[in-house]
Design a protein around this motif. Structure first.
Motif, PDB file in Angstrom:
ATOM      1  N   GLU A   1       1.311  21.142  -4.478  1.00  0.00           N
ATOM      2  CA  GLU A   1       0.620  20.084  -3.727  1.00  0.00           C
ATOM      3  C   GLU A   1       1.508  19.462  -2.656  1.00  0.00           C
ATOM      4  O   GLU A   1       1.051  18.624  -1.882  1.00  0.00           O
ATOM      5  N   GLY A   2       2.776  19.864  -2.624  1.00  0.00           N
ATOM      6  CA  GLY A   2       3.700  19.355  -1.606  1.00  0.00           C
ATOM      7  C   GLY A   2       4.083  17.893  -1.784  1.00  0.00           C
ATOM      8  O   GLY A   2       4.307  17.178  -0.815  1.00  0.00           O
ATOM      9  N   VAL A   3       4.154  17.451  -3.045  1.00  0.00           N
ATOM     10  CA  VAL A   3       4.517  16.058  -3.306  1.00  0.00           C
ATOM     11  C   VAL A   3       5.807  16.010  -4.126  1.00  0.00           C
ATOM     12  O   VAL A   3       5.984  16.794  -5.057  1.00  0.00           O
ATOM     13  N   PRO A   4       6.699  15.093  -3.773  1.00  0.00           N
ATOM     14  CA  PRO A   4       7.962  14.985  -4.507  1.00  0.00           C
ATOM     15  C   PRO A   4       7.841  14.063  -5.715  1.00  0.00           C
ATOM     16  O   PRO A   4       7.000  13.159  -5.754  1.00  0.00           O
ATOM     17  N   PHE A   5       8.675  14.294  -6.704  1.00  0.00           N
ATOM     18  CA  PHE A   5       8.798  13.371  -7.826  1.00  0.00           C
ATOM     19  C   PHE A   5       9.782  12.276  -7.427  1.00  0.00           C
ATOM     20  O   PHE A   5      10.757  12.530  -6.725  1.00  0.00           O
ATOM     21  N   GLU A   6       9.490  11.067  -7.898  1.00  0.00           N
ATOM     22  CA  GLU A   6      10.391   9.945  -7.682  1.00  0.00           C
ATOM     23  C   GLU A   6      10.807   9.390  -9.031  1.00  0.00           C
ATOM     24  O   GLU A   6      10.015   9.367  -9.976  1.00  0.00           O
ATOM     25  N   ASP A   7      12.049   8.949  -9.103  1.00  0.00           N
ATOM     26  CA  ASP A   7      12.585   8.380 -10.335  1.00  0.00           C
ATOM     27  C   ASP A   7      12.030   6.969 -10.486  1.00  0.00           C
ATOM     28  O   ASP A   7      12.316   6.093  -9.680  1.00  0.00           O
ATOM     29  N   GLU A   8      11.196   6.777 -11.484  1.00  0.00           N
ATOM     30  CA  GLU A   8      10.542   5.494 -11.728  1.00  0.00           C
ATOM     31  C   GLU A   8      10.868   5.040 -13.150  1.00  0.00           C
ATOM     32  O   GLU A   8      11.566   5.732 -13.888  1.00  0.00           O
ATOM     33  N   ARG A   9      10.288   3.915 -13.537  1.00  0.00           N
ATOM     34  CA  ARG A   9      10.509   3.413 -14.892  1.00  0.00           C
ATOM     35  C   ARG A   9       9.920   4.396 -15.906  1.00  0.00           C
ATOM     36  O   ARG A   9       8.768   4.802 -15.790  1.00  0.00           O
ATOM     37  N   TYR A  10      10.702   4.763 -16.887  1.00  0.00           N
ATOM     38  CA  TYR A  10      10.318   5.658 -17.988  1.00  0.00           C
ATOM     39  C   TYR A  10       9.951   7.069 -17.558  1.00  0.00           C
ATOM     40  O   TYR A  10       9.331   7.799 -18.320  1.00  0.00           O
ATOM     41  N   GLY A  11      10.315   7.468 -16.336  1.00  0.00           N
ATOM     42  CA  GLY A  11      10.042   8.858 -15.994  1.00  0.00           C
ATOM     43  C   GLY A  11      10.053   9.168 -14.516  1.00  0.00           C
ATOM     44  O   GLY A  11      10.239   8.303 -13.674  1.00  0.00           O
ATOM     45  N   MET A  12       9.849  10.437 -14.244  1.00  0.00           N
ATOM     46  CA  MET A  12       9.698  10.933 -12.879  1.00  0.00           C
ATOM     47  C   MET A  12       8.197  11.011 -12.605  1.00  0.00           C
ATOM     48  O   MET A  12       7.436  11.512 -13.440  1.00  0.00           O
TER      49      MET A  12
END
Length: 187
Positions: free
Chosen positions: A34-45
């Motif tokens: 889908e061309g979307v990046p993961f971001e480091d957030e609270r309790y997960g990516m």
């Protein structure tokens, strides 16, 4: 409408691309497609994308497998996702390699991630997509097998099976659990 798609796994390079982390790998591949990046957030990516008017929130909990319920509960509340819009993706020893089974609800079948989610919610009334990892291990070596890496033939087959998993995830959100089960569970 928002949907939380939680791929279960364990954080850390020693667990990367193991059978037990297939949930992480499926959502990683979907985010890439889908061309979307993961971001480091609270309790997960976390990664988000839209498809046919729906918002898909992809989650890779950072709480380790045995505490997955904490991360899923947090993100369901934060994003106001109802339980019927939750899909948890897990590995399954009872299914042959690459077999995908969507279930509307069910037991944890001995899976510690599902067990923790059930303990967190107090019920098992949420959808799960099980990815078969097979049971090709010697007696007493289950942990080594589950935490082991794919063999060459399995690895070559994974992209095709992940594509089917992605179709099932989108179908779950667009036509519902029952129709998706009818379309895909016997393939």
């Amino acid at each position: 409408m928002k949907y939380l798609i939680a791929g279960l796994g364990n954080i850390g390079s020693e667990y990367a691309h193991t059978r037990h982390n297939v949930g992480f790998d499926i959502v990683d591949a979907l985010a890439k497609a889908e061309g979307v990046p993961f971001e480091d957030e609270r309790y997960g990516m976390v990664a988000n994308f839209r498809h046919k008017g729906r918002v898909f929130i992809l989650l890779k909990p950072s709480t380790y497998m045995n505490l997955s319920g904490k991360a899923i509960n947090y993100w369901m509340k934060k994003e106001s996702v109802p339980i019927e819009n939750l899909l948890v993706i897990v590995d399954d020893l009872a299914l042959p390699f690459g077999v995908l089974r969507l279930k509307a609800k069910g037991s944890d079948a001995g899976h510690n991630g599902l067990k923790n989610i059930q303990e967190t919610f107090g019920h098992n009334q949420y959808a799960r997509l099980r990815f078969g990892i097979g049971d090709n291990f010697r007696k007493g070596h289950q942990v080594d097998y589950v935490l082991g890496r794919w063999d060459r033939l399995e690895e070559d087959t994974l992209p095709l099976r992940f594509d089917v998993a992605h179709e099932m995830i989108k179908s779950f959100a667009t036509i519902g659990t029952a129709r998706t089960m009818n379309l895909y569970n016997n393939k």
